[in-house]
Design a protein around this motif. Sequence first.
Motif: not given
Length: 308
Positions: A95-105, A180-190
């Motif tokens: 899923c993270l790899f697909q996220f990477f390809l989606f936004y980088s392309l 995918i950001y909504n999957l995490n327990c908390f959001n990272s400011s970085a």
Amino acid sequence: MDDEANVTYITLSGYVGVQKYRYLYFLIMFTVYILILSCNFTIVCLIWMHKNLHEPMYIFIAALLLNSVAFSTAMYPKLLIDLLSEKQIISYSACLFQFFLFYSLSGSEFLLLSAMAYDRYVSICKPLQYPTIMSKTTISIFLVLAWLLPACQIAVPAIQSADMKLCYLTIKGMFCNNSIYNLNCFNSSARSIFGIIALLNTGLLPFLFILFTYTRILLVSFQTYRNVRKKAAQTCLPHLLVLISFSCLCAYDVVIVRLESDFPRTARFIMTLQAVLYHPLFNPIIYGLKMKEITKHLKRLFCQAKVI
């Protein structure tokens, strides 16, 4: 077996009526994917085969079409597999790899459109300096930066997300985008900061640069002869149509995560299909119909096929 037990799977819940219309969806998606590959590669091959198309503008068009093929290939095989599967799931790493390809392309598309806008600006506004400015070295630098810069910037939030704890295992979509950001327990400011920087560098700033460039072209062309205005309209209109189409889809993708709970599932499904169905097919159709030299070679190709 232990490795399989440790894999985290994400459920893709964005499909509507997949149990009832599974094979119809598959047939439509598979047909469109084949059309995307055929149309894009046909124009790329024409540009490669004909020396009169070995100019910066056509090289950038070929790069844009290859980028569309890469984007579609990052999306379609998984979509087709999911349509034939009982469960629409994907491992978190995939899923993270697909996220990477989606936004980088996607970022590469904006940067390639920026390079095309700059090429048209130099061609129309500084014709005498055009061969010097748009040299082979300049073109190579633009192409490398168009693919390398978004990849480096999107890799950062993707890598950061890999180490973050998951509290939810369902994405309200058909593939892995910024949801995918909504999957995490908390959001990272970085991660949020890096995401904003990536959005600015690969989306907003190139978009503003393109608008500024075409505004300058319009102002210069209206102050010159009619044939210059005609040339500007013929070469710039396809780029603007592609820019408007892609910008609308990107705006939808950015906004949808903010309205996740309020957006109807069917409407989300239809809009998501727009992103993966028509835009990769829209590019070759626009450039094939609106670019005079490409249209001429396409007519010759199909006329020869009819004779054979």
